[in-house]
Design a protein around this motif. Structure first.
Motif, PDB file in Angstrom:
ATOM      1  N   CYS A 197       0.816  -1.222   0.000  1.00  0.00           N
ATOM      2  CA  CYS A 197       0.000   0.000   0.000  1.00  0.00           C
ATOM      3  C   CYS A 197       0.847   1.269   0.000  1.00  0.00           C
ATOM      4  O   CYS A 197       0.548   2.234  -0.705  1.00  0.00           O
ATOM      5  N   LEU A 198       1.909   1.262   0.807  1.00  0.00           N
ATOM      6  CA  LEU A 198       2.725   2.460   0.947  1.00  0.00           C
ATOM      7  C   LEU A 198       3.585   2.746  -0.282  1.00  0.00           C
ATOM      8  O   LEU A 198       4.195   3.804  -0.385  1.00  0.00           O
ATOM      9  N   GLY A 199       3.612   1.812  -1.209  1.00  0.00           N
ATOM     10  CA  GLY A 199       4.321   2.066  -2.451  1.00  0.00           C
ATOM     11  C   GLY A 199       3.616   3.110  -3.298  1.00  0.00           C
ATOM     12  O   GLY A 199       4.244   3.799  -4.102  1.00  0.00           O
ATOM     13  N   CYS A 200       2.296   3.223  -3.117  1.00  0.00           N
ATOM     14  CA  CYS A 200       1.503   4.193  -3.882  1.00  0.00           C
ATOM     15  C   CYS A 200       0.908   5.284  -2.994  1.00  0.00           C
ATOM     16  O   CYS A 200       0.757   6.425  -3.422  1.00  0.00           O
ATOM     17  N   HIS A 201       0.557   4.908  -1.765  1.00  0.00           N
ATOM     18  CA  HIS A 201      -0.051   5.872  -0.845  1.00  0.00           C
ATOM     19  C   HIS A 201       1.052   6.565  -0.047  1.00  0.00           C
ATOM     20  O   HIS A 201       1.470   6.093   1.007  1.00  0.00           O
TER      21      HIS A 201
ATOM     22  N   CYS B  68       3.142   7.181  -8.991  1.00  0.00           N
ATOM     23  CA  CYS B  68       3.153   6.413 -10.249  1.00  0.00           C
ATOM     24  C   CYS B  68       4.380   6.798 -11.074  1.00  0.00           C
ATOM     25  O   CYS B  68       5.107   5.940 -11.579  1.00  0.00           O
ATOM     26  N   ALA B  69       4.585   8.108 -11.209  1.00  0.00           N
ATOM     27  CA  ALA B  69       5.707   8.602 -12.009  1.00  0.00           C
ATOM     28  C   ALA B  69       7.043   8.234 -11.381  1.00  0.00           C
ATOM     29  O   ALA B  69       8.047   8.079 -12.081  1.00  0.00           O
ATOM     30  N   GLY B  70       7.059   8.073 -10.065  1.00  0.00           N
ATOM     31  CA  GLY B  70       8.301   7.736  -9.389  1.00  0.00           C
ATOM     32  C   GLY B  70       8.864   6.395  -9.817  1.00  0.00           C
ATOM     33  O   GLY B  70      10.081   6.196  -9.838  1.00  0.00           O
ATOM     34  N   CYS B  71       7.980   5.454 -10.155  1.00  0.00           N
ATOM     35  CA  CYS B  71       8.431   4.127 -10.589  1.00  0.00           C
ATOM     36  C   CYS B  71       8.336   3.944 -12.102  1.00  0.00           C
ATOM     37  O   CYS B  71       8.997   3.063 -12.660  1.00  0.00           O
ATOM     38  N   HIS B  72       7.496   4.744 -12.737  1.00  0.00           N
ATOM     39  CA  HIS B  72       7.263   4.564 -14.171  1.00  0.00           C
ATOM     40  C   HIS B  72       7.722   5.807 -14.934  1.00  0.00           C
ATOM     41  O   HIS B  72       8.886   6.149 -14.901  1.00  0.00           O
ATOM     42  N   THR B  73       6.801   6.475 -15.614  1.00  0.00           N
ATOM     43  CA  THR B  73       7.155   7.677 -16.373  1.00  0.00           C
ATOM     44  C   THR B  73       6.176   8.791 -16.031  1.00  0.00           C
ATOM     45  O   THR B  73       5.149   8.555 -15.390  1.00  0.00           O
ATOM     46  N   GLN B  74       6.469   9.988 -16.479  1.00  0.00           N
ATOM     47  CA  GLN B  74       5.579  11.118 -16.229  1.00  0.00           C
ATOM     48  C   GLN B  74       4.210  10.903 -16.882  1.00  0.00           C
ATOM     49  O   GLN B  74       3.203  11.423 -16.414  1.00  0.00           O
ATOM     50  N   ASP B  75       4.174  10.119 -17.958  1.00  0.00           N
ATOM     51  CA  ASP B  75       2.902   9.840 -18.631  1.00  0.00           C
ATOM     52  C   ASP B  75       1.934   9.090 -17.724  1.00  0.00           C
ATOM     53  O   ASP B  75       0.717   9.146 -17.920  1.00  0.00           O
TER      54      ASP B  75
END
Length: 207
Positions: free
Chosen positions: A75-79, A98-105
């Protein structure tokens, strides 16, 4: 893991044994021991969200775990965004995580998912309201057994929609869309049975 310990140990002074029972020093699921004991402090806490994340088979919906499961994102990975709700501190999910692990998109992708799920739930609620109105309208033409059966179909559909709406379907968007369709199956069974009767009743009134 650091986030879990920071929140529970550093901030709330929890001891190892408060979450990890039994205490076994070996490699394993990074959070399984703690997860099994969450209910000791948080009874039924976020049960709907957990149901969506697990994505177990539900009616005609096949098992569809969240995309976060294979990568063991808790949970804390996103919250990660602090906020206040009803006087209590909470952590909200954010597009930034989300952008922290993926992309700005992916910031926009999250907003798109939220909008899609909300739109689908709203549509399904509208269809359910139509079905409920027909049951009331045709009350005099339906047997008690028919009425009970039709109401049970709608109640089942409503519970399915509740799971998506109140569990926040974005936790498992693909699964949530399939659940909405599953909930609508019962609604359309009711509409298919009652709409012809309603049309006949309207035609008789116009004669």
């Amino acid at each position: 893991m650091k986030l879990m310990h920071a929140e529970h140990v550093a901030k709330q002074k929890a001891k190892c044994a408060d979450c990890h029972q039994p205490l076994i020093h070996k490699e394993g699921d990074f959070i399984e021991a703690a997860r099994l004991n969450c209910a000791s402090c948080h009874p039924n806490h976020h049960s709907l969200q957990k149901t969506l994340l697990v994505g177990a088979a539900y009616g005609e919906v096949p098992e569809t775990p969240s995309l976060m499961n294979p990568v063991k994102t808790n949970c804390l990975g996103c919250h990660d965004k602090s906020d206040m709700y009803k006087g209590e501190k909470i952590l909200r999910g954010s597009a930034e995580s989300c952008a922290g692990c993926h992309t700005q998109d992916h910031k926009k992708l999250l907003a798109d998912w939220i909008k899609e799920v909300q739109t689908e739930v709203k549509f399904a609620r509208g269809e359910m309201a139509r079905a409920e109105a027909l049951i009331v309208q045709l009350k005099g033409q339906l047997s008690e057994e028919q009425t009970t059966e039709l109401k049970q179909l709608l109640e089942k559909g409503s519970k399915t929609l509740d799971l998506v709406e109140f569990g926040n379907g974005v936790h498992n968007k693909k699964y949530s869309i399939m659940l909405i369709d599953e909930g609508l199956n019962g609604v359309y069974t009711v509409l298919d049975e009652l709409e012809p009767l309603a049309e006949e009743a309207d035609a008789e009134k116009q004669q």
